[in-house]
Motif scaffolding. Structure first.
Motif, mmCIF file in Angstrom:
data_model
loop_
_atom_site.group_PDB
_atom_site.id
_atom_site.type_symbol
_atom_site.label_atom_id
_atom_site.label_comp_id
_atom_site.label_asym_id
_atom_site.label_seq_id
_atom_site.Cartn_x
_atom_site.Cartn_y
_atom_site.Cartn_z
ATOM 1 N N ALA A 21 -0.337 0.710 14.733
ATOM 2 C CA ALA A 21 -1.025 1.876 15.309
ATOM 3 C C ALA A 21 -2.383 1.481 15.885
ATOM 4 C CB ALA A 21 -1.192 2.959 14.247
ATOM 5 N N SER A 22 -3.104 0.592 15.185
ATOM 6 C CA SER A 22 -4.423 0.160 15.672
ATOM 7 C C SER A 22 -4.314 -0.664 16.950
ATOM 8 C CB SER A 22 -5.136 -0.659 14.594
ATOM 9 O OG SER A 22 -4.456 -1.881 14.351
ATOM 10 N N GLU A 23 -3.172 -1.339 17.150
ATOM 11 C CA GLU A 23 -2.966 -2.126 18.357
ATOM 12 C C GLU A 23 -2.425 -1.289 19.513
ATOM 13 O OE1 GLU A 23 -3.519 -5.504 18.929
ATOM 14 O OE2 GLU A 23 -4.659 -5.383 17.050
ATOM 15 N N GLY A 24 -2.205 -0.014 19.281
ATOM 16 C CA GLY A 24 -1.716 0.864 20.326
ATOM 17 C C GLY A 24 -0.226 0.775 20.575
ATOM 18 N N ILE A 25 0.501 0.070 19.677
ATOM 19 C CA ILE A 25 1.953 -0.053 19.851
ATOM 20 C C ILE A 25 2.628 1.291 19.581
ATOM 21 C CG2 ILE A 25 4.017 -1.266 19.042
ATOM 22 C CD1 ILE A 25 2.186 -3.596 18.307
ATOM 23 N N ILE A 26 2.155 1.981 18.561
ATOM 24 C CA ILE A 26 2.604 3.337 18.249
ATOM 25 C C ILE A 26 1.371 4.171 17.937
ATOM 26 C CG2 ILE A 26 4.899 2.694 17.402
ATOM 27 C CD1 ILE A 26 3.829 2.802 14.576
ATOM 28 N N SER A 27 1.525 5.482 17.970
ATOM 29 C CA SER A 27 0.396 6.368 17.676
ATOM 30 C C SER A 27 0.222 6.523 16.172
ATOM 31 C CB SER A 27 0.642 7.731 18.314
ATOM 32 O OG SER A 27 1.749 8.377 17.681
ATOM 33 N N PRO A 28 -0.968 6.921 15.697
ATOM 34 C CA PRO A 28 -1.162 7.141 14.254
ATOM 35 C C PRO A 28 -0.176 8.148 13.675
ATOM 36 C CG PRO A 28 -3.283 7.082 15.386
ATOM 37 C CD PRO A 28 -2.232 7.069 16.448
ATOM 38 N N GLU A 29 0.158 9.197 14.474
ATOM 39 C CA GLU A 29 1.123 10.187 13.985
ATOM 40 C C GLU A 29 2.514 9.550 13.825
ATOM 41 O OE1 GLU A 29 -0.853 10.594 16.580
ATOM 42 O OE2 GLU A 29 -2.322 12.001 15.728
ATOM 43 N N GLN A 30 2.883 8.723 14.788
ATOM 44 C CA GLN A 30 4.170 8.018 14.686
ATOM 45 C C GLN A 30 4.182 7.049 13.509
ATOM 46 O OE1 GLN A 30 4.208 6.390 18.684
ATOM 47 N NE2 GLN A 30 5.850 7.792 19.320
ATOM 48 N N ALA A 31 3.035 6.408 13.252
ATOM 49 C CA ALA A 31 2.946 5.478 12.123
ATOM 50 C C ALA A 31 3.187 6.191 10.810
ATOM 51 C CB ALA A 31 1.578 4.796 12.121
ATOM 52 N N ASP A 32 2.563 7.367 10.645
ATOM 53 C CA ASP A 32 2.754 8.126 9.408
ATOM 54 C C ASP A 32 4.200 8.596 9.272
ATOM 55 O OD1 ASP A 32 0.083 7.797 8.773
ATOM 56 O OD2 ASP A 32 -0.531 9.697 9.689
ATOM 57 N N ALA A 33 4.768 9.073 10.372
ATOM 58 C CA ALA A 33 6.153 9.552 10.326
ATOM 59 C C ALA A 33 7.115 8.398 10.038
ATOM 60 C CB ALA A 33 6.508 10.237 11.646
ATOM 61 N N LEU A 34 6.861 7.236 10.667
ATOM 62 C CA LEU A 34 7.732 6.074 10.459
ATOM 63 C C LEU A 34 7.665 5.603 9.018
ATOM 64 C CD1 LEU A 34 9.593 3.867 11.564
ATOM 65 C CD2 LEU A 34 7.545 2.578 12.241
ATOM 66 N N TRP A 35 6.470 5.530 8.452
ATOM 67 C CA TRP A 35 6.324 5.073 7.066
ATOM 68 C C TRP A 35 7.008 6.040 6.095
ATOM 69 C CZ3 TRP A 35 5.639 0.883 4.574
ATOM 70 C CH2 TRP A 35 5.318 0.913 3.222
ATOM 71 N N GLU A 36 6.875 7.335 6.353
ATOM 72 C CA GLU A 36 7.520 8.324 5.485
ATOM 73 C C GLU A 36 9.043 8.205 5.569
ATOM 74 O OE1 GLU A 36 7.859 11.302 2.712
ATOM 75 O OE2 GLU A 36 6.044 10.254 3.378
ATOM 76 N N ALA A 37 9.557 8.006 6.780
ATOM 77 C CA ALA A 37 11.005 7.871 6.939
ATOM 78 C C ALA A 37 11.521 6.598 6.274
ATOM 79 C CB ALA A 37 11.360 7.869 8.424
ATOM 80 N N LEU A 38 10.796 5.483 6.432
ATOM 81 C CA LEU A 38 11.208 4.229 5.803
ATOM 82 C C LEU A 38 11.146 4.333 4.279
ATOM 83 C CD1 LEU A 38 9.514 1.548 8.114
ATOM 84 C CD2 LEU A 38 11.950 2.067 7.920
ATOM 85 N N SER A 39 10.143 5.011 3.765
ATOM 86 C CA SER A 39 10.009 5.171 2.307
ATOM 87 C C SER A 39 11.188 5.937 1.733
ATOM 88 C CB SER A 39 8.694 5.888 1.974
ATOM 89 O OG SER A 39 7.586 5.143 2.425
ATOM 90 N N GLN A 40 11.599 7.001 2.420
ATOM 91 C CA GLN A 40 12.742 7.774 1.947
ATOM 92 C C GLN A 40 14.036 6.975 2.069
ATOM 93 O OE1 GLN A 40 12.756 11.496 4.056
ATOM 94 N NE2 GLN A 40 10.826 12.200 3.146
ATOM 95 N N ARG A 41 14.154 6.191 3.150
ATOM 96 C CA ARG A 41 15.371 5.412 3.362
ATOM 97 C C ARG A 41 15.528 4.325 2.300
ATOM 98 N NH1 ARG A 41 19.129 3.762 7.083
ATOM 99 N NH2 ARG A 41 19.524 1.529 7.261
ATOM 100 N N LEU A 42 14.418 3.713 1.875
ATOM 101 C CA LEU A 42 14.471 2.597 0.939
ATOM 102 C C LEU A 42 14.345 3.034 -0.513
ATOM 103 C CD1 LEU A 42 12.164 0.079 2.849
ATOM 104 C CD2 LEU A 42 14.648 0.211 2.878
ATOM 105 N N GLU A 43 14.248 4.337 -0.752
ATOM 106 C CA GLU A 43 13.979 4.826 -2.102
ATOM 107 C C GLU A 43 15.030 4.387 -3.106
ATOM 108 O OE1 GLU A 43 13.753 9.058 -2.323
ATOM 109 O OE2 GLU A 43 12.719 9.053 -4.238
#
Length: 348
Positions: A12-34
Motif C-alpha cells: 500500500a505504501s508503494e502505491g501498488i494497492i490502496s490502503p483500503e484494498q490492503a485492509d480488505a485483502l488482509w481480512e480476506a486472507l486471514s479468514q481464508r487461512l483460519e
C-alpha cells in the motif's frame, strides 16, 4: 511464501494497492487461512491434546483393561469412538472448526484396533494364534494383528470419504508400516525372522509407500490439502532406516548409499518436499562419519577436507537462497519434458 501484515502495508505504501484494498485483502486472507494448519498456540494445543488421547487409548494401554474381557473392551471402544465422532461432527460441520473436528475424527479412527482386538478376543478369532495383550500390538510383530490393521485402514478411508482432513492419512501410513511387518510371518509361514530380513521388509515397504505418496501427490490439486505428506514421511522413515541400519558392507556399497541420499536431496527440489532433504542430509552425514571413523581414521588432512567441504556446502546454500528460482529453473531445464509432465506442478 509467507505473507505478513507488514507486506500488505508495504504494498500500500508503494502505491501498488490502496490502503483500503490492503485492509480488505488482509481480512480476506486471514479468514481464508483460519482453518489451515499453522504453528500457533491454538493448533499446538489441538494436536498435543489429540496426541495425549491417542497415546492413552493405544500405546499406554495397561493390563488393567484386560479385566473387562473382550466384549467389554469392544463395547467401551465403540462408545468412545462414537462420542469422538459426534463431537467431531459438531465442530467440523456445525461450527466450522475443521482442525479440532478433524482431530476428533482421527482419534475415533485410532480406537479401531482396540475395538477389533476386543471383538477378536471375545470370539477367539486369530489368524495365527492368540497374540497376547493389546499393548503388545505396538511392541511385537505378529501375524494375528492383521485384522486390526485392516480395520483401521478401512475406518480411516471411510472417514476421509466424508471429512477431507489430511491428518487422517497419518494412521493409514502408520498402520501400513505395522502391516508390512505383520504380513511377513503370514506370507512366509514362520514367526522368527532375522534382523536383516526385517530391515529388507522395512526398506521395500518404504519404497512402495513413497510410490503411493507420489501418486497421491499427483492427484492432489490443492496445496492446502496435503494428503501426501504423511505418506512421504512414513515412507522415508521406513525406507531410510531400513537402508541405513543394514550396517556392514563394502566401500562401494557405502558409496552407493551416499549416492542414494544425494538422490533424495535432488528429489526434494524436483518434488518440492523438504522432508527429502532432511533424510538425504542425514544420510550424507552418516557417510562422512563412516569415512572419518573407518576409512580415514588416522588421516591428518581428512578433518580439514571436511571443513572445506562444509564451508563449501554453506556457500552453495547461500547462493541457492539468493538465486533460488533461477537455480530451480536451471535444474528443471535439464529434466526431460516427458518427466516434467509427471511432476506435481502445483508445488512449482
Amino acid at each position: 511464501m509467507k505473507i505478513f501484515k507488514e507486506d500488505i502495508d508495504w504494498a500500500a505504501s508503494e502505491g501498488i494497492i490502496s490502503p483500503e484494498q490492503a485492509d480488505a485483502l488482509w481480512e480476506a486472507l486471514s479468514q481464508r487461512l483460519e482453518n489451515r494448519p499453522q504453528f500457533n498456540l491454538a493448533n499446538v494445543s489441538y494436536y498435543f491434546g489429540a496426541l495425549i488421547v491417542i497415546s492413552g487409548m493405544t500405546w499406554f494401554m495397561g493390563l488393567a483393561w484386560e479385566q473387562f474381557g473382550g466384549g467389554g473392551i469392544f463395547l467401551i471402544s465403540c462408545i468412545y469412538a462414537l462420542c469422538f465422532v459426534l463431537a467431531g461432527k459438531t465442530l467440523w460441520f456445525e461450527q466450522n472448526l475443521t482442525i479440532p473436528g478433524g482431530l476428533l475424527f482421527t482419534i475415533a479412527v485410532c480406537m479401531t484396533p482396540l475395538a477389533i482386538y476386543g471383538l477378536q478376543t471375545m470370539l477367539d478369532l486369530w489368524p495365527q494364534g492368540d497374540p497376547g495383550n493389546y499393548r503388545d500390538y505396538h511392541i511385537w510383530v505378529k501375524g494375528s494383528w492383521l485384522f486390526m490393521e485392516l480395520g483401521t485402514i478401512i475406518a480411516a478411508l471411510i472417514a476421509l470419504k466424508f471429512v477431507r482432513f489430511p491428518f487422517l492419512v497419518a494412521p493409514i501410513a502408520f498402520t501400513l508400516w505395522y502391516m508390512s511387518m505383520d504380513l511377513t510371518p503370514l506370507l512366509f509361514g514362520r514367526v522368527d525372522f532375522t534382523w536383516e530380513e526385517r530391515l529388507w521388509v522395512s526398506f521395500w515397504f518404504g519404497l512402495a509407500c513413497l510410490v503411493v505418496a507420489y501418486w497421491v501427490d499427483m492427484k492432489t490439486t490443492r496445496i492446502a490439502q496435503d494428503y501426501a505428506f504423511w505418506l512421504y514421511l512414513f515412507g522415508l522413515l521406513s525406507f531410510w532406516f531400513g537402508m541405513t541400519l543394514m550396517g556392514e558392507g563394502t566401500e562401494w556399497e557405502f558409496f552407493l548409499y551416499f549416492v542414494i541420499n544425494l538422490g533424495l536431496i535432488l528429489l526434494s527440489v524436483l518434488l518440492q518436499r523438504r522432508v527429502f532433504i532432511v533424510f538425504g542430509a542425514l544420510g550424507a552425514f552418516a557417510y562422512f562419519s563412516h569415512l572419518a571413523y573407518e576409512l580415514f581414521r588416522d588421516s591428518l588432512l581428512f578433518p580439514f577436507a571436511l571443513t572445506v567441504l562444509g564451508i563449501g556446502v554453506i556457500y552453495l546454500g547461500v547462493l541457492y537462497q539468493r538465486n533460488r528460482r533461477a537455480i530451480e529453473g536451471w535444474i528443471l531445464g535439464w529434466v526431460p519434458m516427458s518427466f516434467q509432465q509427471v511432476l506435481p506442478r502445483r508445488r512449482w
